[in-house]
Design a protein around this motif. Structure first.
Motif, PDB file in Angstrom:
ATOM      1  N   MET A   1       0.726  -1.201   0.085  1.00  0.00           N
ATOM      2  CA  MET A   1       0.032  -0.131  -0.027  1.00  0.00           C
ATOM      3  C   MET A   1       0.965   0.973  -0.146  1.00  0.00           C
ATOM      4  SD  MET A   1      -2.997   1.116   2.788  1.00  0.00           S
ATOM      5  CE  MET A   1      -1.708   1.191   3.898  1.00  0.00           C
ATOM      6  N   LEU A   2       0.531   2.091  -0.930  1.00  0.00           N
ATOM      7  CA  LEU A   2       1.395   3.369  -1.107  1.00  0.00           C
ATOM      8  C   LEU A   2       0.972   4.227   0.027  1.00  0.00           C
ATOM      9  CD1 LEU A   2       3.290   5.339  -2.741  1.00  0.00           C
ATOM     10  CD2 LEU A   2       1.152   6.066  -3.914  1.00  0.00           C
ATOM     11  N   ILE A   3       1.981   4.618   0.956  1.00  0.00           N
ATOM     12  CA  ILE A   3       1.710   5.949   2.026  1.00  0.00           C
ATOM     13  C   ILE A   3       1.906   7.013   1.507  1.00  0.00           C
ATOM     14  CG2 ILE A   3       2.528   6.644   4.340  1.00  0.00           C
ATOM     15  CD1 ILE A   3       1.389   3.784   4.565  1.00  0.00           C
ATOM     16  N   ASN A   4       3.084   7.412   0.845  1.00  0.00           N
ATOM     17  CA  ASN A   4       3.152   8.675   0.243  1.00  0.00           C
ATOM     18  C   ASN A   4       4.311   8.644  -0.981  1.00  0.00           C
ATOM     19  OD1 ASN A   4       5.644   8.786   1.832  1.00  0.00           O
ATOM     20  ND2 ASN A   4       4.120   9.950   3.523  1.00  0.00           N
ATOM     21  N   CYS A   5       4.265   9.385  -1.754  1.00  0.00           N
ATOM     22  CA  CYS A   5       5.479   9.538  -2.923  1.00  0.00           C
ATOM     23  C   CYS A   5       5.572  10.873  -3.161  1.00  0.00           C
ATOM     24  CB  CYS A   5       4.925   8.923  -4.177  1.00  0.00           C
ATOM     25  SG  CYS A   5       6.126   8.947  -5.707  1.00  0.00           S
ATOM     26  N   VAL A   6       6.764  11.547  -2.755  1.00  0.00           N
ATOM     27  CA  VAL A   6       7.069  13.023  -2.967  1.00  0.00           C
ATOM     28  C   VAL A   6       8.481  13.282  -3.517  1.00  0.00           C
ATOM     29  CG1 VAL A   6       7.335  14.984  -1.407  1.00  0.00           C
ATOM     30  CG2 VAL A   6       5.972  13.111  -0.489  1.00  0.00           C
ATOM     31  N   ALA A   7       8.380  14.284  -4.323  1.00  0.00           N
ATOM     32  CA  ALA A   7       9.457  14.736  -4.678  1.00  0.00           C
ATOM     33  C   ALA A   7      10.089  15.915  -4.396  1.00  0.00           C
ATOM     34  CB  ALA A   7       9.351  14.908  -6.348  1.00  0.00           C
ATOM     35  N   TYR A   8      11.575  16.052  -4.304  1.00  0.00           N
ATOM     36  CA  TYR A   8      12.476  17.060  -3.584  1.00  0.00           C
ATOM     37  C   TYR A   8      13.374  17.633  -4.448  1.00  0.00           C
ATOM     38  CZ  TYR A   8      10.196  15.104   0.712  1.00  0.00           C
ATOM     39  OH  TYR A   8       9.294  14.682   1.609  1.00  0.00           O
ATOM     40  N   ARG A   9      13.457  18.767  -4.401  1.00  0.00           N
ATOM     41  CA  ARG A   9      14.786  19.847  -4.945  1.00  0.00           C
ATOM     42  C   ARG A   9      15.263  20.525  -4.229  1.00  0.00           C
ATOM     43  NH1 ARG A   9      12.288  22.177  -9.485  1.00  0.00           N
ATOM     44  NH2 ARG A   9      13.121  20.342 -10.785  1.00  0.00           N
ATOM     45  N   GLU A  10      16.746  20.537  -4.106  1.00  0.00           N
ATOM     46  CA  GLU A  10      17.651  21.402  -3.006  1.00  0.00           C
ATOM     47  C   GLU A  10      16.930  21.332  -1.698  1.00  0.00           C
ATOM     48  OE1 GLU A  10      20.372  23.047  -3.849  1.00  0.00           O
ATOM     49  OE2 GLU A  10      20.133  22.013  -5.828  1.00  0.00           O
ATOM     50  N   GLY A  11      16.524  20.074  -1.242  1.00  0.00           N
ATOM     51  CA  GLY A  11      16.015  20.090   0.096  1.00  0.00           C
ATOM     52  C   GLY A  11      14.651  20.278   0.509  1.00  0.00           C
ATOM     53  N   LYS A  12      14.030  20.945  -0.585  1.00  0.00           N
ATOM     54  CA  LYS A  12      12.559  21.543  -0.455  1.00  0.00           C
ATOM     55  C   LYS A  12      11.568  20.540  -1.134  1.00  0.00           C
ATOM     56  CE  LYS A  12      14.060  26.382   0.481  1.00  0.00           C
ATOM     57  NZ  LYS A  12      13.747  27.615  -0.133  1.00  0.00           N
ATOM     58  N   LYS A  13      10.393  20.462  -0.621  1.00  0.00           N
ATOM     59  CA  LYS A  13       9.558  19.657  -1.251  1.00  0.00           C
ATOM     60  C   LYS A  13       8.841  20.535  -2.486  1.00  0.00           C
ATOM     61  CE  LYS A  13       4.959  17.504  -0.136  1.00  0.00           C
ATOM     62  NZ  LYS A  13       3.951  17.265   0.857  1.00  0.00           N
ATOM     63  N   LEU A  14       8.848  19.621  -3.342  1.00  0.00           N
ATOM     64  CA  LEU A  14       8.165  19.863  -4.748  1.00  0.00           C
ATOM     65  C   LEU A  14       6.726  19.809  -4.755  1.00  0.00           C
ATOM     66  CD1 LEU A  14      11.103  19.379  -7.378  1.00  0.00           C
ATOM     67  CD2 LEU A  14      10.304  21.449  -6.519  1.00  0.00           C
ATOM     68  N   ALA A  15       6.441  18.410  -4.668  1.00  0.00           N
ATOM     69  CA  ALA A  15       4.964  17.976  -4.829  1.00  0.00           C
ATOM     70  C   ALA A  15       4.855  16.651  -4.575  1.00  0.00           C
ATOM     71  CB  ALA A  15       4.539  18.314  -6.158  1.00  0.00           C
ATOM     72  N   ASP A  16       3.650  16.143  -4.115  1.00  0.00           N
ATOM     73  CA  ASP A  16       3.127  14.912  -3.870  1.00  0.00           C
ATOM     74  C   ASP A  16       3.040  14.460  -5.302  1.00  0.00           C
ATOM     75  OD1 ASP A  16       3.195  14.340  -1.114  1.00  0.00           O
ATOM     76  OD2 ASP A  16       1.556  15.829  -1.302  1.00  0.00           O
ATOM     77  N   ILE A  17       3.687  13.428  -5.769  1.00  0.00           N
ATOM     78  CA  ILE A  17       3.474  12.831  -7.311  1.00  0.00           C
ATOM     79  C   ILE A  17       2.878  11.519  -7.376  1.00  0.00           C
ATOM     80  CG2 ILE A  17       5.448  14.381  -8.025  1.00  0.00           C
ATOM     81  CD1 ILE A  17       7.255  11.832  -7.930  1.00  0.00           C
ATOM     82  N   ASP A  18       2.490  11.073  -8.342  1.00  0.00           N
ATOM     83  CA  ASP A  18       1.987   9.651  -8.835  1.00  0.00           C
ATOM     84  C   ASP A  18       3.156   8.831  -9.096  1.00  0.00           C
ATOM     85  OD1 ASP A  18       0.588   7.877 -10.922  1.00  0.00           O
ATOM     86  OD2 ASP A  18      -0.721   8.369  -9.413  1.00  0.00           O
ATOM     87  N   ILE A  19       2.856   7.734  -8.962  1.00  0.00           N
ATOM     88  CA  ILE A  19       3.767   6.446  -9.191  1.00  0.00           C
ATOM     89  C   ILE A  19       4.386   6.774 -10.592  1.00  0.00           C
ATOM     90  CG2 ILE A  19       4.298   4.058  -9.262  1.00  0.00           C
ATOM     91  CD1 ILE A  19       2.788   3.881  -6.732  1.00  0.00           C
ATOM     92  N   ASP A  20       3.327   6.605 -11.591  1.00  0.00           N
ATOM     93  CA  ASP A  20       3.840   6.951 -12.982  1.00  0.00           C
ATOM     94  C   ASP A  20       4.547   8.199 -13.168  1.00  0.00           C
ATOM     95  OD1 ASP A  20       2.468   4.478 -13.275  1.00  0.00           O
ATOM     96  OD2 ASP A  20       0.327   5.473 -13.595  1.00  0.00           O
ATOM     97  N   GLU A  21       4.848   9.029 -12.348  1.00  0.00           N
ATOM     98  CA  GLU A  21       5.626  10.447 -12.568  1.00  0.00           C
ATOM     99  C   GLU A  21       6.859  10.351 -12.297  1.00  0.00           C
ATOM    100  OE1 GLU A  21       2.397  13.942 -12.727  1.00  0.00           O
ATOM    101  OE2 GLU A  21       2.689  12.952 -10.869  1.00  0.00           O
TER     102      GLU A  21
END
Length: 321
Positions: A1-21
């Protein structure tokens, strides 16, 4: 089960993203992706394998579970297994966290546990300067959070041992104490199996040839290693103390049995005197002079009672009664 999937840049959160992304963000060298799963199915793990190009052997270990704590290198990526421990029904329940670490991603998979690691993500996001180090720092944060949860368990076992030691010389409590000590020893062994292999694995991240993904965070891993070394030392002391306590309890059992044997022997000795006198006067020989003496019977009883009384007070003074 997916809990969360997050992208980061330079130590800061960009967005919650989908697995396909995920693959789209991995193309950006300045980004890294952090995915958390719980009780992942083989299909979910296979999807992660394709997205992150994970090694099939690591995926196989994650699918099977029940792995020994370890750290394995697969090219430029790492695969770590950590045990999550929690007190449950008088024992210790063992869960598992499988962590896949690459240069620009980290995937954690929790199995067989109700404990969550949401606080780790919140902590990392509050420290953007440290989070700039990428997946290596996140691996440290996950390990540190798990290891910190070992301390209350060790403290609880120390408290239990102190409680047993306070009753260890109580009469009649030896069997109960031995049962509790053996149960405590089993709990210590469970924690030891989680700590000792993990300490060996973390040492590879803190000294010597450090894997590339954790190079920038090696000093943090040294802190985790120090915590594990402290816990391991406490466990060794606990195990030695429990072994000593078990021997003391067994000795108490032997002492109690010896006391019972002395009591039985003392009473047997007292009544043996009466038996001996009664046996002699019960032979009914005609030539025994006291048979026709008017005071023979009372004197015989007085002699028997006097001999028994003498032995009674003698054994009582010796502490046998």
């Amino acid at each position: 089960m997916l809990i969360n999937c997050v992208a980061y840049r330079e130590g800061k959160k960009l967005a919650d993203i989908d697995i396909d992304e995920i693959s789209d963000y991995l193309k950006d060298a300045d980004c890294f992706v952090w995915v958390a799963l719980r009780d992942a199915t083989p299909a979910e793990l296979d999807k992660m394998r394709l997205e992150f190009d994970l090694h099939p052997l690591a995926i196989e270990d994650a699918n099977h579970g029940h792995q020994r704590p370890k750290l394995e290198e697969y090219g430029d990526s790492l695969f770590a297994v950590i045990h999550l421990l929690e007190m449950a029904h008088g024992g210790i329940a063992v869960g598992e966290v499988n962590i896949f670490v690459g240069g620009n991603f980290i995937l954690s998979v929790r199995n067989r546990t109700d404990q969550h690691l949401l606080g780790v993500r919140e902590r990392c996001e509050r420290e953007p300067e440290a989070l700039k180090q990428g997946s290596g720092f996140v691996l440290y944060a996950l390990m540190d959070a798990v290891v910190d949860r070992y301390f209350p368990i060790v403290d609880s076992m120390e408290s239990d041992l102190e409680g047993i030691e306070e009753r260890i010389f109580d009469r009649g409590a030896a069997r109960f104490n031995i049962e509790r000590l053996y149960g405590l020893k089993r709990r210590v062994t469970v924690v030891k199996h989680a700590v000792a292999p993990l300490m060996e694995a973390v040492s590879k991240l803190a000294s010597g040839r450090v894997p590339p993904v954790s190079t920038s965070s090696r000093h943090y891993f040294r802190d985790v290693y120090d915590h594990l070394a402290r816990i391991n030392a406490h466990l060794d002391i606990l195990r030695d103390t429990i072994g000593t306590a078990i021997q003391v309890s067994l000795s108490s059992v032997a002492i109690e049995q010896n006391d019972v044997a002395k009591r039985l022997s003392a009473w047997a000795g007292i009544f043996a005197v009466a038996t001996a006198f009664a046996g002699i006067w019960g032979m009914n020989f005609e030539s025994m002079p006291e048979l026709k003496w008017v005071y023979g019977y009372p004197l015989a009883l007085a002699l028997i009672v006097g001999a028994m009384g003498f032995l009674f007070f003698r054994f009582r003074r010796l502490g046998w009664l």
